[in-house]
Design an enzyme around this catalytic site. Structure first.
Site, PDB file in Angstrom:
ATOM      1  N   SER A 177      -0.157   4.980   5.171  1.00 36.32           N
ATOM      2  CA  SER A 177      -1.035   4.727   4.034  1.00 36.32           C
ATOM      3  C   SER A 177      -1.618   3.319   4.019  1.00 36.32           C
ATOM      4  O   SER A 177      -2.671   3.098   3.419  1.00 36.32           O
ATOM      5  CB  SER A 177      -0.256   4.963   2.733  1.00 36.32           C
ATOM      6  OG  SER A 177       0.920   4.172   2.688  1.00 36.32           O
ATOM      7  N   HIS A 187       0.145  -0.639  -3.091  1.00 30.78           N
ATOM      8  CA  HIS A 187      -0.672  -0.602  -1.875  1.00 30.78           C
ATOM      9  C   HIS A 187      -1.842  -1.574  -2.022  1.00 30.78           C
ATOM     10  O   HIS A 187      -2.262  -1.857  -3.148  1.00 30.78           O
ATOM     11  CB  HIS A 187      -1.216   0.812  -1.625  1.00 30.78           C
ATOM     12  CG  HIS A 187      -0.222   1.752  -1.028  1.00 30.78           C
ATOM     13  ND1 HIS A 187       0.744   2.368  -1.782  1.00 30.78           N
ATOM     14  CD2 HIS A 187      -0.046   2.183   0.250  1.00 30.78           C
ATOM     15  CE1 HIS A 187       1.481   3.148  -0.990  1.00 30.78           C
ATOM     16  NE2 HIS A 187       1.022   3.040   0.246  1.00 30.78           N
TER      17      HIS A 187
END
Length: 267
Positions: A51, A248
């Site tokens: 990711s 993230h």
């Protein structure tokens, strides 16, 4: 005139001439934009990984299942560099077996550039973050210690096997292994998490990066260290490039953090 004095004249003259030549030497010209464009136009680039390469959290998704984002650093590099081909195979949630099963098939002898970030999910990143957010300091540290043991004792062999497969399938490619940033600012007050947990999580990132960079070097691959690029922009700073909600990098984090780190590692 004594012999030793006659010897001093040509030596002094030689020194002066060398200094003069150095002063007027023309430095080697850096690669021009045209040369860079020519090189990039010949690149066949394949982006592998998890990711942190697919762009989870960066928005503008072309593939929701894998959270592949047009704002992720591989897509941004491809847009700016205009390579001959670009294959975006990185997928959110990927572990090393997923890369071997689903991503390395895009590599072949024509591949000239490969990027990959991997190892975080294999170490239990998602569950560790949940534990540290909602459990005690001691429980958080216990999970991080377990992940560090895995990273030091099991991950190296798994990375070696993966990197060997990448080299075998793409023998002519430059491979850049991309590391993970520190996630949190250390010290001071942070609404998201206490200082002890934040420091322990960053220490865990250091262990993971140390193992990944070491195995990358052993394979002859470059390592793009994301920590300096993100320094001062972690969660709990005044200008974070990492989302506190999904842990993230944001679109800005990919543009200003990961993209420069990756670009600098490409030879």
């Amino acid at each position: 005139m004594p012999l030793e004095e006659t010897m001093r004249v040509p030596r002094a003259l030689t020194t002066a001439l060398l200094a003069l030549a150095t002063a007027f030497a023309v430095p080697a010209a850096p690669a021009s934009a045209a040369e860079d464009a020519t090189r990039n136009a010949a690149e066949n680039y394949v982006a592998l990984g998890d990711s942190y390469s697919s762009g989870t959290g960066a928005g503008d998704y072309s593939d929701l299942l894998c959270t592949r984002s047009g704002n992720a650093y591989p897509a941004q590099w491809a847009q700016a560099s205009a390579p001959a081909s670009f294959t975006f195979a990185a997928c959110g949630g990927a572990k090393i077996p997923d890369v071997l099963d689903n991503q390395v098939r895009y590599l072949d002898q024509s591949t000239t550039l490969v990027s990959i970030s991997i190892g975080g999910n294999d170490s239990g990143f998602a569950s560790i973050m949940l534990t540290c957010m909602f459990s005690s300091q001691s429980t958080c540290e216990q999970r991080l210690d377990e992940a560090a043991d895995y990273a030091r004792n099991e991950l190296p062999g798994e990375l070696d096997a993966l990197y060997a497969t990448i080299r075998d399938r793409a023998p002519n490619a430059e491979v850049v292994v991309v590391g993970y940033p520190h996630l949190y600012k250390e010290g001071g007050f942070c609404l998201s998490m206490g200082s002890g947990k934040r420091e322990a999580i960053n220490d865990g990132s250091d262990v993971l990066n140390q193992v990944i960079s070491g195995r990358a070097a052993a394979a002859g691959f470059s390592f793009a260290d994301a920590r300096p690029a993100f320094a001062g922009h972690e969660i709990c700073t005044s200008d974070p490039w990492i989302s506190s909600s999904n842990i993230h990098p944001t679109a800005e984090g990919h543009e200003k953090g990961y993209l420069p780190a990756f670009s600098a590692a490409v030879r």
